[in-house]
Design an enzyme around this catalytic site. Structure first.
Site, PDB file in Angstrom:
ATOM      1  N   GLY A   1      -7.409   2.911   0.688  1.00  0.00           N
ATOM      2  CA  GLY A   1      -6.963   1.676  -0.939  1.00  0.00           C
ATOM      3  C   GLY A   1      -7.847   0.834  -0.977  1.00  0.00           C
ATOM      4  O   GLY A   1      -8.664  -0.054   0.121  1.00  0.00           O
TER       5      GLY A   1
ATOM      6  N   ARG B   1      -6.519  -6.847  -5.658  1.00  0.00           N
ATOM      7  CA  ARG B   1      -6.226  -8.258  -5.689  1.00  0.00           C
ATOM      8  C   ARG B   1      -6.026  -9.079  -4.511  1.00  0.00           C
ATOM      9  O   ARG B   1      -6.204 -10.315  -4.247  1.00  0.00           O
ATOM     10  CB  ARG B   1      -4.309  -8.186  -5.078  1.00  0.00           C
TER      11      ARG B   1
ATOM     12  N   GLY C   1       8.671   1.633  -4.404  1.00  0.00           N
ATOM     13  CA  GLY C   1       9.557   2.652  -4.602  1.00  0.00           C
ATOM     14  C   GLY C   1      11.170   2.057  -4.425  1.00  0.00           C
ATOM     15  O   GLY C   1      11.072   1.485  -3.473  1.00  0.00           O
TER      16      GLY C   1
ATOM     17  N   GLU D   1       8.976   5.747  -7.904  1.00  0.00           N
ATOM     18  CA  GLU D   1       7.796   4.699  -7.954  1.00  0.00           C
ATOM     19  C   GLU D   1       7.873   3.785  -8.973  1.00  0.00           C
ATOM     20  O   GLU D   1       8.626   4.021  -9.906  1.00  0.00           O
ATOM     21  CB  GLU D   1       6.653   5.292  -7.866  1.00  0.00           C
TER      22      GLU D   1
ATOM     23  N   ASN E   1     -21.747 -37.841  39.519  1.00  0.00           N
ATOM     24  CA  ASN E   1     -20.905 -38.665  38.025  1.00  0.00           C
ATOM     25  C   ASN E   1     -22.374 -38.902  37.513  1.00  0.00           C
ATOM     26  O   ASN E   1     -23.479 -38.739  37.746  1.00  0.00           O
ATOM     27  CB  ASN E   1     -20.596 -39.594  38.384  1.00  0.00           C
TER      28      ASN E   1
HETATM   29  C1  UD1 Z   1       3.672   2.784  -1.706  1.00  0.00           C
HETATM   30  C2  UD1 Z   1       4.603   3.540  -2.164  1.00  0.00           C
HETATM   31  C3  UD1 Z   1       5.580   3.127  -2.374  1.00  0.00           C
HETATM   32  C4  UD1 Z   1       5.849   2.086  -0.927  1.00  0.00           C
HETATM   33  C5  UD1 Z   1       5.047   0.754  -0.946  1.00  0.00           C
HETATM   34  C6  UD1 Z   1       5.758   0.238   0.030  1.00  0.00           C
HETATM   35  C7  UD1 Z   1       3.707   5.389  -2.627  1.00  0.00           C
HETATM   36  C8  UD1 Z   1       3.244   6.732  -3.514  1.00  0.00           C
HETATM   37  N1  UD1 Z   1       4.093   4.574  -2.526  1.00  0.00           N
HETATM   38  O1  UD1 Z   1       3.144   2.120  -2.785  1.00  0.00           O
HETATM   39  O2  UD1 Z   1       6.447   4.119  -2.195  1.00  0.00           O
HETATM   40  O3  UD1 Z   1       7.205   0.891  -1.401  1.00  0.00           O
HETATM   41  O4  UD1 Z   1       4.103   1.642  -0.164  1.00  0.00           O
HETATM   42  O5  UD1 Z   1       4.222  -1.013   0.633  1.00  0.00           O
HETATM   43  O6  UD1 Z   1       2.915   6.015  -1.320  1.00  0.00           O
HETATM   44  N2  UD1 Z   1      -3.634   5.109   0.302  1.00  0.00           N
HETATM   45  C9  UD1 Z   1      -4.617   5.686   0.639  1.00  0.00           C
HETATM   46  N3  UD1 Z   1      -5.237   5.948  -0.428  1.00  0.00           N
HETATM   47  C10 UD1 Z   1      -4.493   6.641  -1.418  1.00  0.00           C
HETATM   48  C11 UD1 Z   1      -4.279   5.675  -1.922  1.00  0.00           C
HETATM   49  C12 UD1 Z   1      -3.939   4.178  -0.889  1.00  0.00           C
HETATM   50  O7  UD1 Z   1      -5.363   5.430   2.274  1.00  0.00           O
HETATM   51  O8  UD1 Z   1      -5.284   7.087  -2.333  1.00  0.00           O
HETATM   52  C13 UD1 Z   1      -3.263   3.585   1.224  1.00  0.00           C
HETATM   53  C14 UD1 Z   1      -3.555   2.553   0.873  1.00  0.00           C
HETATM   54  O9  UD1 Z   1      -5.192   1.946   1.512  1.00  0.00           O
HETATM   55  C15 UD1 Z   1      -2.538   1.541   1.723  1.00  0.00           C
HETATM   56  C16 UD1 Z   1      -1.145   2.050   1.224  1.00  0.00           C
HETATM   57  O10 UD1 Z   1      -1.780   3.542   1.128  1.00  0.00           O
HETATM   58  O11 UD1 Z   1      -2.927   0.893   2.850  1.00  0.00           O
HETATM   59  C17 UD1 Z   1      -0.640   2.832   0.906  1.00  0.00           C
HETATM   60  O12 UD1 Z   1      -1.529   2.333  -0.919  1.00  0.00           O
HETATM   61  P1  UD1 Z   1      -0.534   1.631  -1.950  1.00  0.00           P
HETATM   62  O13 UD1 Z   1      -1.587   1.408  -3.153  1.00  0.00           O
HETATM   63  O14 UD1 Z   1      -0.504   0.313  -1.870  1.00  0.00           O
HETATM   64  O15 UD1 Z   1       0.599   1.940  -2.517  1.00  0.00           O
HETATM   65  P2  UD1 Z   1       2.075   1.377  -2.748  1.00  0.00           P
HETATM   66  O16 UD1 Z   1       1.506   1.196  -4.130  1.00  0.00           O
HETATM   67  O17 UD1 Z   1       2.086  -0.301  -2.644  1.00  0.00           O
END
Ligand code: UD1
Ligand code: CA
Length: 476
Positions: free
Chosen positions: A13, A17, A145, A160, A382
């Site tokens: 990801g 933010r 979620g 979600e 010293n």
């Molecule tokens: C995710 C969960 C949510 C949970 C939350 C907890 C899903 C769909 N939702 O949401 O239910 O409450 O985590 O923190 O899983 N990432 C990838 N590839 C992608 C998207 C994300 O590797 O395509 C990685 C991100 O870098 C991150 C992690 O997965 O480390 C979580 O992704 P993020 O987008 O933060 O998920 P949330 O929307 O927070």
């Protein structure tokens, strides 16, 4: 459990933010990147394989991962977005005959620990589930979620935040984003999941309902410690996670016998080691691979980066990097100690002293207002107040050698390269340009001349002249 577990860490990801040119998972708390903390928790499980999924800033993230945990398998996520897609691609990197459990972690949730994961995996296996996730109950679950359960409490699925209806949004049990799956069940579920949702992503969370519909068992285990699942999404959360990690590190040292007066102003990196009966005073930062032996007192207001501190040492109001302090040394206040400084047993580096690449022997002292760079000092010597080692000629650095039992007078300049042999004295104010043979006194300050009556003649009417006048009258 070694052979039956693989770990997938999601780190593809963007971390928008954070508003940072540094990829989110490379931001640091406790002296390590977020992803390094997650890798450490994962490797504590001694898994058969760790797979990290990358995409955003893939080169930097992959390099950092391999630097910390060289055996990690790096997998690139394609253009299909979502946590489900990320895990699907990670599974393809496992040996086709791997039939065990897959633990899924987020690269941005650094406070997860091995013991929690072990508990989750053990429960998952003993209950014979296909999916177990860590949940938590939050007063404000916005953005996360939600766990859907039927009236009897059985998990029905995960929705979600962006896809939830009014009633579902009021659910306070949230998905922590930490899971254990049976590999085959997960693979089958992911193959059937689409991107038909508010975010157009392939959600890993949809695996819950999929696995249930094909007869697998799914449960959510609520943690009583919400920090274990806390994700870092912005700099405020980064600071909060850092403070919590620090509180945990401080507490662990306290329980192991270290006195830490003020946990709120004491910052200790994860890799620091401290023996029992060390005392750490307020405002102290212990960083990198610093180690401190029993009986030492460090602080207040001291920063040690990659330093080795011997037993019973005393270091106060000072900053040191890559230095070795032997037992019983006395350092500070206000010393600035740069890389390559070694202070022998019982030695002293005192107030307003800067050192760099300086080996100072047992019992030797640099007590006041000095610069000692690129120098070797023997034992029991010293260095007088205000002495400067002039190590730099504007082009090159040179070395000064001071022997054992030497008495350098106050305000000397030692012009390197120079050797001052054992058992010598130098007079106050000496500019030492030539080697000094053992047993000698070196001096080169011009003889003093006193011009009597100079003040009365040249500064009449000043307070100095008046003082001179009074002195003259007393002598009469
Ligand atoms: C995710 C969960 C949510 C949970 C939350 C907890 C899903 C769909 N939702 O949401 O239910 O409450 O985590 O923190 O899983 N990432 C990838 N590839 C992608 C998207 C994300 O590797 O395509 C990685 C991100 O870098 C991150 C992690 O997965 O480390 C979580 O992704 P993020 O987008 O933060 O998920 P949330 O929307 O927070
Ligand atoms: Ca997140």
């Amino acid at each position: 459990m070694a052979e039956q577990v693989a770990v997938v860490i999601l780190a593809a990801g963007q971390g928008t933010r954070m508003k940072s040119s540094l990829p989110k998972v490379l931001h640091r708390i406790g002296g390590r990147s977020l992803i390094a903390h997650v890798l450490d928790a994962a490797s504590g499980l001694e898994p058969a394989q760790i797979v990290a999924v990358v995409r955003h800033e893939r080169e930097r993230v992959a390099a950092a991962i391999l630097d910390h945990a060289p055996d990690t398998t790096i997998v690139d996520q394609d253009e299909i977005p979502g946590t489900g897609r990320a895990v699907e691609q990670a599974l393809a990197a496992l040996p086709s005959d791997f039939d065990g459990s897959v633990v899924v972690l987020s690269g941005d949730a650094p406070l997860i620990d091995t013991a929690t994961l072990e508990g989750l995996v053990n429960g998952h296996l003993s209950e014979g589930r296909s999916m177990t996730l860590l949940s938590a109950v939050f007063d404000n679950p916005t953005g996360l979620g939600r766990i859907l359960r039927d009236p009897s409490g059985s998990v029905l699925g995960i929705v979600e935040d962006k896809d939830a209806d009014e009633t579902q949004r009021r659910i306070t049990e949230i998905n922590g984003g930490i899971y254990v799956f049976a590999r085959r069940a997960l693979e089958a579920a992911l193959a059937a999941i689409d991107t038909n949702n508010a975010q157009g992503e392939k959600y890993l969370t949809d695996a819950a309902a999929r696995i249930l519909s094909s007869g697998g068992a799914v449960d959510a285990v609520a943690t009583d410690d919400p920090w274990t699942i806390a994700g870092v999404n912005d700099r405020a959360q980064l600071a909060e996670a850092g403070r919590e990690l620090n509180a945990r590190i401080v507490r662990a040292h306290q329980r192991a016998g270290v006195t830490i007066q003020d946990p709120a102003t004491t910052w200790i990196d994860a890799d620091v080691s401290i023996e029992p009966d060390v005392e750490v005073l307020p405002g102290t930062f212990l960083q990198g691979a610093t180690s401190i032996a029993s009986g030492a007192v460090v602080g207040p207001d001291t920063t040690l980066i990659d330093c080795e501190v011997g037993a019973d040492a005393r270091i106060r109001r000072s900053e040191a990097t890559l230095a070795v302090f032997s037992a019983g040394v006395d350092v500070g206040p206000f010393a600035y100690i740069r890389p390559g400084t070694e202070l022998g047993a019982g030695g002293k580096i005192g107030a307003f002293v800067e050192t760099k690449n300086a080996q100072i022997g047992d019992g030797s002292k640099v007590p006041h207002l000095s610069y000692v760079g690129d120098a070797t000092i023997g034992t029991g010597s010293n260095i007088g107040a205000g002495t400067i080692v002039a190590n730099y000629d504007g082009v090159k650095k040179h070395q000064a050698v001071v022997g054992d039992g030497v008495r350098i007078g106050s305000k000397n300049v030692l012009i390197s390269p120079v050797t001052i042999e054992d058992g010598t004295y130098t007079a106050a104010g000496t500019v030492v340009r030539k080697d000094v043979p053992a047993g000698s006194l070196a001096l080169n300050v011009a003889p003093q001349r006193n011009i009597e009556g100079w003040v009365a003649e040249n500064r009449p009417g000043t307070s100095t002249a008046e003082a001179a006048q009074r002195a003259a009258e007393r002598k009469k």
